[in-house]
Enzyme design. Sequence first.
Site, short mmCIF file in Angstrom:
data_model
loop_
_atom_site.label_atom_id
_atom_site.label_comp_id
_atom_site.label_asym_id
_atom_site.label_seq_id
_atom_site.Cartn_x
_atom_site.Cartn_y
_atom_site.Cartn_z
N ASP A 16 0.81 -1.22 0.00
CA ASP A 16 0.00 0.00 0.00
C ASP A 16 0.84 1.27 0.00
O ASP A 16 0.42 2.30 0.53
CB ASP A 16 -0.98 0.01 1.20
CG ASP A 16 -1.84 -1.24 1.24
OD1 ASP A 16 -2.37 -1.62 0.18
OD2 ASP A 16 -1.96 -1.85 2.32
N LYS A 19 2.31 2.06 -5.14
CA LYS A 19 3.09 1.59 -6.30
C LYS A 19 2.35 1.78 -7.62
O LYS A 19 2.92 2.23 -8.60
CB LYS A 19 3.40 0.09 -6.16
CG LYS A 19 4.27 -0.27 -5.00
CD LYS A 19 4.54 -1.76 -4.98
CE LYS A 19 3.37 -2.60 -4.51
NZ LYS A 19 3.02 -2.51 -3.10
N ASN A 41 -4.77 -10.77 -4.40
CA ASN A 41 -4.53 -10.18 -3.07
C ASN A 41 -4.05 -8.74 -3.19
O ASN A 41 -4.13 -7.97 -2.23
CB ASN A 41 -3.52 -11.02 -2.25
CG ASN A 41 -2.23 -11.33 -3.01
OD1 ASN A 41 -2.17 -11.17 -4.22
ND2 ASN A 41 -1.23 -11.80 -2.31
N HIS A 44 -4.68 -2.44 -6.00
CA HIS A 44 -4.01 -1.26 -6.51
C HIS A 44 -5.04 -0.22 -6.89
O HIS A 44 -5.97 -0.52 -7.64
CB HIS A 44 -3.17 -1.63 -7.75
CG HIS A 44 -1.97 -2.45 -7.42
ND1 HIS A 44 -1.32 -3.24 -8.33
CD2 HIS A 44 -1.31 -2.61 -6.26
CE1 HIS A 44 -0.30 -3.84 -7.73
NE2 HIS A 44 -0.28 -3.48 -6.48
N ARG A 343 -11.36 -1.51 6.73
CA ARG A 343 -10.61 -1.87 7.93
C ARG A 343 -9.48 -0.86 8.14
O ARG A 343 -8.76 -0.52 7.20
CB ARG A 343 -10.02 -3.27 7.70
CG ARG A 343 -9.52 -3.96 8.92
CD ARG A 343 -9.33 -5.43 8.62
NE ARG A 343 -8.10 -5.69 7.87
CZ ARG A 343 -7.56 -6.90 7.76
NH1 ARG A 343 -8.13 -7.95 8.32
NH2 ARG A 343 -6.46 -7.09 7.07
N CYS A 372 4.16 12.62 0.99
CA CYS A 372 4.98 13.59 1.73
C CYS A 372 4.16 14.79 2.19
O CYS A 372 4.58 15.52 3.10
CB CYS A 372 6.17 14.04 0.88
SG CYS A 372 7.42 12.75 0.75
P1 IMP Z 1 -2.10 -13.05 1.50
O1 IMP Z 1 -1.18 -12.43 0.50
O2 IMP Z 1 -3.55 -12.88 1.16
O3 IMP Z 1 -1.75 -14.49 1.80
O4 IMP Z 1 -1.91 -12.27 2.89
C1 IMP Z 1 -0.70 -12.35 3.63
C2 IMP Z 1 -0.32 -10.99 4.23
O5 IMP Z 1 0.01 -10.09 3.19
C3 IMP Z 1 -1.44 -10.33 5.03
O6 IMP Z 1 -0.88 -9.61 6.10
C4 IMP Z 1 -2.04 -9.37 4.02
O7 IMP Z 1 -2.71 -8.30 4.64
C5 IMP Z 1 -0.79 -8.92 3.29
N1 IMP Z 1 -1.07 -8.43 1.92
C6 IMP Z 1 -1.36 -9.19 0.84
N2 IMP Z 1 -1.53 -8.40 -0.24
C7 IMP Z 1 -1.34 -7.14 0.17
C8 IMP Z 1 -1.35 -5.86 -0.51
O8 IMP Z 1 -1.56 -5.75 -1.73
N3 IMP Z 1 -1.09 -4.76 0.26
C9 IMP Z 1 -0.82 -4.86 1.59
N4 IMP Z 1 -0.78 -6.02 2.24
C10 IMP Z 1 -1.02 -7.16 1.55
#
Ligand code: IMP
Length: 469
Positions: A16, A19, A41, A44, A343, A372
């Site tokens: 986050d 990017k 996951n 963006h 959240r 910034c």
């Molecule tokens: P997963 O990638 O869904 O298995 O989640 C594993 C960890 O990576 C968790 O803490 C998620 O919140 C974090 N996570 C996964 N994708 C992102 C993203 O795009 N941004 C921020 N955190 C992420």
Amino acid sequence: MSTGYADIVIGLQYGDEGKARVVDMLAKEYDIIARFNGGANAGHSIETEDGRKLALNQVPSGVFYPEKTLYTGSGCVVDFAQLSQEVAGLEAQGLNVKDRYRIAAQASVVQPHHFLIDGATGKSVGTTKKGIGPCYADRASRMLGERLTNIRAGDLLDNPEKMFEAMRANWAAVAESYGADAATGEAWITRIREGFEALKECIERDPLFLEKKARNGARILFEGAQSVLLDVTKGYVPYVTSSNTVAAAAFTGGDLPPRYHRKTLGIAKAVMSRVGHGPFPSEFGGSRSEAYCMQANPDGSPTYGRKVEEAYDIDALMKSTDGFEMGKAMRVLSREYGTVSTRPRRIGSLDLAALEYAIRMNGVDELFITKCDLLREYTRTLSGKMPVTVGYSLDGSPIDYVPATTEQYSKVSPIIQEWDIAGDELTEVRQVADLPESVQAFLKAIEDRCQTRVMGIGVGPQRNQVVFF
Ligand code: IMP
């Protein structure tokens, strides 16, 4: 024709960092935007100059430029049901996607039982429940007994019925223990089938697709997902994602030999955030903040969120001596809430020890620092100064390394330095010379500490709210 090259954009913190927005900004200098890790996951979001907001999960950023090729590499995991909807949503907005989007045949497919397992077991890590971890685990398993667990996009092209049958068997093997029935699995397989049918023309059978392009002069931009402190090996296990997120992974998951590498650009956020569990030494309010941000109702939805927190007296919270309360105010000011879940994200001060570590680990050539414009908010605190984490102590003594293990990293205390920072509004600034001296001095200190060049900063969410150096 001259040989092409590949540049890499990676996040240097916990995700986050903004990017996609930087990739979107830089995309015009490239021919191909490619992803090499992760899947749905990734969340963006990009805001355009005309205020349009675009949310992307699997489609590479750069989608705004109609002439750019988009590529999903073999290191990614593909959720065809979600991806086809995402593509359809973009096309409904008038963007052509399908005729310039290639998906590596060797990318693994997220199957229904992956969602089932992640949904049931991902809470202790705080996963996104998109089936990512179980899919990568099945990729490594290859087969479990007679069951084929790793199904790839190209396998669906070759033998769709056999692969959907394998998905059915994979569902049947685990469904009962998670209290799910066959009909639910079948409905899921139908959605994946529909998504696959909609996108099968995008599946790229040639594993040298990118190599051939680069050989013929293509300029490729690799877009990392999930950031380096969440790397499955280098991050703080088990509080990590399940793919390699480091820069070097672009040359495995991105289907290009490393000889084409030109430079690596790292993205960091001026006020850090983290979602999910795991160590975050500079977090405002420490473990209290982690517990607060990760709490949930029995039905899984957060008990609070943007609306509740926005109603607080932000001035009063900023003046609090309690870092947890001040952190809440910084979260409201920096709008750090999950795009879908609302959240609250965990918030902390910029951690230069972690940043230097991430930069050195990845050989980052240039740094872009987002958000910034928020730094001035620290002038509203009791001290009126900006806290910056510059190192760690462990068991009462300073340490000169960033610990490798989660046990040690969870125990470090941040060493905080307070900086004078100007209270000037930065959102309208576009030239380095117009930045307040204190901001310029701070950026110079980051360059000195991290031995890298700051190539730009973000001063607001819109595309043009940037200052390039
Ligand atoms: P997963 O990638 O869904 O298995 O989640 C594993 C960890 O990576 C968790 O803490 C998620 O919140 C974090 N996570 C996964 N994708 C992102 C993203 O795009 N941004 C921020 N955190 C992420």
